[in-house]
Design an enzyme around this catalytic site. Structure first.
Site, PDB file in Angstrom:
ATOM      1  N   THR A 181      21.083  75.181-105.965  1.00 32.27           N
ATOM      2  CA  THR A 181      20.651  74.964-104.581  1.00 32.27           C
ATOM      3  C   THR A 181      19.281  75.566-104.369  1.00 32.27           C
ATOM      4  O   THR A 181      19.004  76.641-104.885  1.00 32.27           O
ATOM      5  CB  THR A 181      21.627  75.682-103.631  1.00 32.27           C
ATOM      6  OG1 THR A 181      22.884  75.048-103.756  1.00 32.27           O
ATOM      7  CG2 THR A 181      21.159  75.641-102.191  1.00 32.27           C
ATOM      8  N   VAL A 227      32.413  70.823 -99.290  1.00 30.13           N
ATOM      9  CA  VAL A 227      31.245  71.504 -98.738  1.00 30.13           C
ATOM     10  C   VAL A 227      31.164  72.891 -99.361  1.00 30.13           C
ATOM     11  O   VAL A 227      32.174  73.595 -99.444  1.00 30.13           O
ATOM     12  CB  VAL A 227      31.354  71.620 -97.197  1.00 30.13           C
ATOM     13  CG1 VAL A 227      30.182  72.413 -96.638  1.00 30.13           C
ATOM     14  CG2 VAL A 227      31.406  70.235 -96.558  1.00 30.13           C
ATOM     15  N   GLY A 228      29.964  73.259 -99.811  1.00 28.19           N
ATOM     16  CA  GLY A 228      29.773  74.570-100.439  1.00 28.19           C
ATOM     17  C   GLY A 228      29.322  75.617 -99.442  1.00 28.19           C
ATOM     18  O   GLY A 228      29.496  75.474 -98.222  1.00 28.19           O
ATOM     19  N   ASP A 229      28.727  76.675 -99.955  1.00 30.71           N
ATOM     20  CA  ASP A 229      28.266  77.781 -99.108  1.00 30.71           C
ATOM     21  C   ASP A 229      26.949  77.460 -98.407  1.00 30.71           C
ATOM     22  O   ASP A 229      26.623  78.085 -97.382  1.00 30.71           O
ATOM     23  CB  ASP A 229      28.035  79.024 -99.975  1.00 30.71           C
ATOM     24  CG  ASP A 229      26.994  78.741-101.060  1.00 30.71           C
ATOM     25  OD1 ASP A 229      27.204  77.785-101.838  1.00 30.71           O
ATOM     26  OD2 ASP A 229      25.965  79.438-101.094  1.00 30.71           O
ATOM     27  N   THR A 267      22.595  81.140-104.249  1.00 31.11           N
ATOM     28  CA  THR A 267      22.905  79.954-105.047  1.00 31.11           C
ATOM     29  C   THR A 267      23.960  80.343-106.081  1.00 31.11           C
ATOM     30  O   THR A 267      24.035  81.498-106.486  1.00 31.11           O
ATOM     31  CB  THR A 267      21.649  79.361-105.720  1.00 31.11           C
ATOM     32  OG1 THR A 267      22.028  78.271-106.562  1.00 31.11           O
ATOM     33  CG2 THR A 267      20.896  80.375-106.549  1.00 31.11           C
ATOM     34  N   GLY A 268      24.753  79.367-106.486  1.00 25.94           N
ATOM     35  CA  GLY A 268      25.828  79.656-107.443  1.00 25.94           C
ATOM     36  C   GLY A 268      27.080  78.902-107.039  1.00 25.94           C
ATOM     37  O   GLY A 268      26.999  77.853-106.392  1.00 25.94           O
ATOM     38  N   GLY A 278      29.659  77.960-104.803  1.00 25.42           N
ATOM     39  CA  GLY A 278      29.871  78.091-103.364  1.00 25.42           C
ATOM     40  C   GLY A 278      31.231  78.648-102.989  1.00 25.42           C
ATOM     41  O   GLY A 278      31.361  79.461-102.073  1.00 25.42           O
TER      42      GLY A 278
HETATM   43  N1  ASP Z   1      26.015  76.945-103.976  1.00 30.86           N
HETATM   44  C1  ASP Z   1      25.979  75.522-104.170  1.00 30.86           C
HETATM   45  C2  ASP Z   1      27.315  74.935-103.844  1.00 30.86           C
HETATM   46  O1  ASP Z   1      28.324  75.511-104.182  1.00 30.86           O
HETATM   47  C3  ASP Z   1      25.583  75.122-105.552  1.00 30.86           C
HETATM   48  C4  ASP Z   1      24.505  75.972-106.183  1.00 30.86           C
HETATM   49  O2  ASP Z   1      23.837  76.729-105.536  1.00 30.86           O
HETATM   50  O3  ASP Z   1      24.307  75.902-107.385  1.00 30.86           O
HETATM   51  O4  ASP Z   1      27.352  73.862-103.285  1.00 30.86           O
END
Ligand code: ASP
Length: 318
Positions: free
Chosen positions: A150, A179-181, A201-202, A204
């Site tokens: 993200t 839906v993510g974070d 990011t990561g 979610g």
């Molecule tokens: N955090 C984002 C999600 O889970 C993905 C990402 O940041 O890599 O949608």
């Protein structure tokens, strides 16, 4: 003092444009929107905007958010299809009194009524990635969800106004409607101009469990430097997740306080980020977590060249 910090190498062109605006005394909201749009529009970044990877039904669903640290106005869209710049829709929603977070069809109706530009966000390249992944899942039993980045940013303008924003296509091969974070306040982003802001990011699903962006801002409010705050949140929450759930998902954080001091931490190998301030030209760094301390190293030209080459390499169907 002005400054902007963002997750991943892909943000550097955007923050370079934003830094020109900030240098001229322009508004933090305008600068961060410009920077995020740059990432959304570039077709070779496969986790944000145009060219983002689709869900398991081969449909690109996008999440984005915008927050103003002066007023706490915030707006977000989730699982929105076929609009060119989700960040601009999120920012527009931040101006509403209610209905600030819209999902799916509702978000699309709003965007359409407000005249936002439509676009088919699924590229031929993303289709090849999708087809190849289907094959890999079948043949190699590969994890379907790996591959996601993200773009998340925090921005401070010369007047002291701070903003935070995110944009993402979320997890590759996610369920429709997942839906993510990134569009969730406190998880993917948070900002308070009297303190500072953070973005994540990561994975979610795990980031949401710790409200990690809010945590960083809370610690900065207690006087902690952004670097220390990011390290504490990632290290503590990574341990907490491992204690309770045996494993912790990918987790990386960027933060900036209202003096333009910044911090970054991660629990993965190879996290990159980009930063520009009044005192620092736009720079890409790589960071490593060594026993709880994150060391940042300026990315070499070789690394930068290689990054672009791999993003733009010819893609063949398996
Ligand atoms: N955090 C984002 C999600 O889970 C993905 C990402 O940041 O890599 O949608």
């Amino acid at each position: 003092m002005w400054g902007i910090i963002a997750t991943w190498r892909m943000a550097v062109e955007g923050i370079t444009k934003a830094s020109e605006m900030l240098k001229n005394g322009e508004d933090s909201g305008d600068a961060i929107e410009k920077a995020i749009k740059e990432v959304e529009d570039f077709p070779y970044y496969k986790s944000v905007g145009f060219g983002g990877l689709p869900n398991e039904e081969m449909i690109v669903e996008l999440d984005a958010a915008y927050m103003d640290g002066d007023t706490f106005d915030l707006g977000a869209v989730a699982a929105i299809k076929d609009f060119k710049n989700p960040i601009s829709i999120a920012r527009r929603l931040s101006k509403e009194k209610v209905n600030n977070l819209l999902v799916g069809e509702g978000a699309e109706k709003f965007a359409s009524k407000e005249g936002f530009e439509r676009k088919n966000m699924l590229t031929d390249r993303a289709k090849i990635h999708y087809k190849n992944r289907l094959k890999e899942i079948k043949d190699l039993e590969i994890k379907p969800y790996s591959g996601h980045d993200t773009v998340g940013m925090v921005c401070l303008d010369a007047n002291g106004k701070m903003t935070s924003a995110t944009s993402t296509s979320g997890l590759f091969m996610k369920k429709s409607g997942r839906v993510g974070d990134s569009p969730i306040s406190g998880s993917g982003f948070y900002v308070d101009s009297e303190v500072g802001g953070a973005s994540a990011t990561g994975l979610g699903e795990d980031l949401m469990k710790g409200c990690v962006s809010y945590e960083v801002v809370r610690l900065m409010k207690e006087g902690m430097h952004p670097q220390k705050a990011c390290e504490k949140v990632v290290n503590d929450f990574d341990l907490e997740l491992k204690k309770r759930r045996k494993k912790a998902g990918d987790m990386s954080l960027v933060a900036m306080n209202n003096k333009g001091e910044w911090g970054v931490s991660t629990n993965i190998e190879g996290f990159s980020f980009a930063v520009a301030t009044e005192n620092e030209e736009p720079t890409v760094y790589l960071t490593k977590n060594i026993n709880g301390k994150c060391m940042h190293e300026v990315a070499s030209n070789e690394w930068l060249d290689n990054y672009m080459k791999t993003r733009m390499a010819k893609l063949v169907e398996l």
